[in-house]
Design a protein around this motif. Structure first.
Motif, PDB file in Angstrom:
ATOM      1  N   GLU A 135       0.826  -1.220   0.000  1.00 58.95           N
ATOM      2  CA  GLU A 135       0.000   0.000   0.000  1.00 58.95           C
ATOM      3  C   GLU A 135       0.860   1.271   0.000  1.00 58.95           C
ATOM      4  N   PRO A 136       1.771   1.442   0.967  1.00 58.31           N
ATOM      5  CA  PRO A 136       2.641   2.618   0.880  1.00 58.31           C
ATOM      6  C   PRO A 136       3.587   2.565  -0.317  1.00 58.31           C
ATOM      7  N   ALA A 137       3.922   1.351  -0.796  1.00 63.91           N
ATOM      8  CA  ALA A 137       4.764   1.239  -1.993  1.00 63.91           C
ATOM      9  C   ALA A 137       4.035   1.861  -3.188  1.00 63.91           C
ATOM     10  N   TYR A 138       2.728   1.639  -3.265  1.00 66.36           N
ATOM     11  CA  TYR A 138       1.910   2.239  -4.335  1.00 66.36           C
ATOM     12  C   TYR A 138       1.966   3.764  -4.239  1.00 66.36           C
ATOM     13  N   ARG A 166       5.922  -8.082  -5.136  1.00 68.95           N
ATOM     14  CA  ARG A 166       4.649  -7.388  -4.896  1.00 68.95           C
ATOM     15  C   ARG A 166       4.848  -5.901  -4.595  1.00 68.95           C
ATOM     16  N   LEU A 167       5.968  -5.570  -3.971  1.00 69.15           N
ATOM     17  CA  LEU A 167       6.240  -4.157  -3.669  1.00 69.15           C
ATOM     18  C   LEU A 167       6.619  -3.407  -4.941  1.00 69.15           C
ATOM     19  N   MET A 168       7.446  -4.037  -5.766  1.00 66.68           N
ATOM     20  CA  MET A 168       7.842  -3.420  -7.028  1.00 66.68           C
ATOM     21  C   MET A 168       6.631  -3.221  -7.942  1.00 66.68           C
ATOM     22  N   ASN A 169       5.780  -4.233  -8.035  1.00 68.76           N
ATOM     23  CA  ASN A 169       4.600  -4.133  -8.892  1.00 68.76           C
ATOM     24  C   ASN A 169       3.642  -3.057  -8.406  1.00 68.76           C
ATOM     25  N   ALA A 170       3.488  -2.946  -7.090  1.00 75.69           N
ATOM     26  CA  ALA A 170       2.623  -1.907  -6.531  1.00 75.69           C
ATOM     27  C   ALA A 170       3.206  -0.527  -6.816  1.00 75.69           C
ATOM     28  N   PHE A 171       4.505  -0.397  -6.659  1.00 77.85           N
ATOM     29  CA  PHE A 171       5.194   0.864  -6.943  1.00 77.85           C
ATOM     30  C   PHE A 171       4.978   1.267  -8.404  1.00 77.85           C
ATOM     31  N   MET A 172       5.152   0.316  -9.295  1.00 82.48           N
ATOM     32  CA  MET A 172       5.001   0.599 -10.721  1.00 82.48           C
ATOM     33  C   MET A 172       3.567   1.005 -11.056  1.00 82.48           C
ATOM     34  N   ALA A 173       2.600   0.340 -10.437  1.00 86.56           N
ATOM     35  CA  ALA A 173       1.195   0.680 -10.679  1.00 86.56           C
ATOM     36  C   ALA A 173       0.881   2.090 -10.201  1.00 86.56           C
ATOM     37  N   GLY A 174       1.452   2.462  -9.057  1.00 85.06           N
ATOM     38  CA  GLY A 174       1.242   3.812  -8.535  1.00 85.06           C
ATOM     39  C   GLY A 174       1.842   4.868  -9.440  1.00 85.06           C
ATOM     40  N   ALA A 175       3.030   4.590  -9.962  1.00 91.18           N
ATOM     41  CA  ALA A 175       3.688   5.538 -10.866  1.00 91.18           C
ATOM     42  C   ALA A 175       2.881   5.722 -12.149  1.00 91.18           C
ATOM     43  N   LYS A 176       2.358   4.604 -12.666  1.00 90.45           N
ATOM     44  CA  LYS A 176       1.583   4.665 -13.910  1.00 90.45           C
ATOM     45  C   LYS A 176       0.259   5.406 -13.736  1.00 90.45           C
ATOM     46  N   GLU A 177      -0.279   5.370 -12.523  1.00 91.04           N
ATOM     47  CA  GLU A 177      -1.553   6.064 -12.304  1.00 91.04           C
ATOM     48  C   GLU A 177      -1.419   7.563 -12.567  1.00 91.04           C
ATOM     49  N   VAL A 178      -0.322   8.150 -12.117  1.00 87.77           N
ATOM     50  CA  VAL A 178      -0.148   9.599 -12.284  1.00 87.77           C
ATOM     51  C   VAL A 178       0.634   9.952 -13.545  1.00 87.77           C
ATOM     52  N   ASN A 179       1.331   8.952 -14.113  1.00 87.90           N
ATOM     53  CA  ASN A 179       2.157   9.228 -15.291  1.00 87.90           C
ATOM     54  C   ASN A 179       2.192   8.008 -16.212  1.00 87.90           C
TER      55      ASN A 179
END
Length: 332
Positions: A135-138, A166-179
């Motif tokens: 969650e915070p990774a996202y 799972r942390l890397m994938n969440a991070f990537m999903a969060g980045a893609k949401e805004v960019n």
């Protein structure tokens, strides 16, 4: 009846005896806990377990000893040693020693084992946990996606196992949401603690244009600092060491998990459960670190988006997908 000197002396001895007995009982009430770490105790993942256990020591609840840098080949021997010495709770990471750790647990059914593991709990006494901090990774991914100017983010991990993936994938999903334009370069150093190797991997990504680095391992933030690019922290907050480099971090708080396990063992109710859920934000097992030195440097509209998403996660209105698959880079 007046208190004679003899009565007074007897009363004093009785109080002293009671106090001594109480002190002994209190000392005996302290849980004996041992931890076994395959890496140095300062390594980020292990340091969070150590921190939580030391907090329990400070409260007077447990006695705590640990072994660090234990090789996989020596892990079973060390586990058996602690079990034989009367430690009631043994904590550790069994990712590379699953078979050996589970074998020891079977041989000591009266000892409670709480192990970092990719596997399932094993009845009756082998509980598992993990840093479910996706969650915070996202949220840190959202910050990274909004801060990159080159639209290229580098990611250096230890091993491509579920706990990292799972942390890397969440991070990537969060980045893609805004960019949506952001691209990723992903690399694994096949080590849990090799800062020089992680640093070299990071340099290679920065040389190819990455201006934000995901520091899943120690060494990545050093490379980012030297090349004057940004970094996102993982598990611990290292911004005090990299005040101009580390923008944000996904923090793991092991206290909810450790405290629950200690109470369960003391109450005689420890079960072979999956304790991973207690690392989620709902249980205060993880959080987004304060922006600190980057307060005011992160665009206000981006901060607003992150705070709104954080609130949605806490309220249960948004669930971060748990994706344990190996992340793949998208950089061209």
């Amino acid at each position: 009846m007046p208190l004679t000197r003899r009565h007074s002396l007897a009363a004093t001895l009785a109080v002293a005896t009671l106090a001594a007995w109480s002190g002994t009982a209190f000392a005996q009430a302290k849980l004996k806990v041992a931890a076994i770490y395959t890496v140095p105790v300062e390594q980020q993942w292990v340091s969070r377990i150590d921190k939580a256990l030391k907090a329990a020591v400070a409260r007077g609840e447990i006695e705590y000893v640990f072994s660090e840098n234990v090789s996989n080949a020596d892990y079973e021997r060390v586990m058996r040693g602690y079990a034989e010495k009367g430690h009631t709770l043994i904590v550790g990471e069994s990712f590379a020693v699953e078979a050996a750790a589970r074998k020891v647990a079977k041989d000591y059914p009266k000892v409670s084992f709480l192990m970092g593991s990719s596997g399932k709990p094993q009845e009756p006494n082998f509980g598992v946990f993990d840093n479910y901090i996706q969650e915070p990774a996202y949220l840190t991914g959202m910050i990274a996606g909004g801060m990159t100017k080159s639209n290229k983010i580098g990611m250096v991990g230890g091993y491509p196992i579920p706990e990292v993936n799972r942390l890397m994938n969440a991070f990537m999903a969060g980045a893609k949401e805004v960019n949506p334009k952001v691209e990723f370069t992903v690399s694994f150093i096949n080590s849990w603690f090799d800062p020089p190797k992680a640093k070299e991997a990071a340099f290679a990504m920065i040389d190819k244009g990455a201006d934000v680095m995901y520091a899943e391992r120690f060494g990545v933030s050093d490379a980012a600092k030297e090349r004057k690019v940004l970094a996102i922290g993982n598990v611990i907050n290292t911004q005090d060491k990299y005040p101009e480099t580390v923008v944000a971090s996904a923090l793991w708080n092991m206290e909810p998990t450790i405290d629950l396990a200690i109470k369960a063992v003391k109450d005689g109710k420890f079960k072979a459960d999956d304790y991973g859920i207690y690392s989620t934000m709902k249980h205060k097992g993880s959080e987004l670190a304060p922006l600190g030195t980057f307060e005011g440097k992160v665009p206000a509209d981006l901060v607003a988006k992150v705070k709104a998403k954080e609130a949605a996660i806490r309220d249960g209105k948004f669930a971060v997908k748990v994706d344990d698959g190996q992340p793949k880079g998208s950089a061209k």
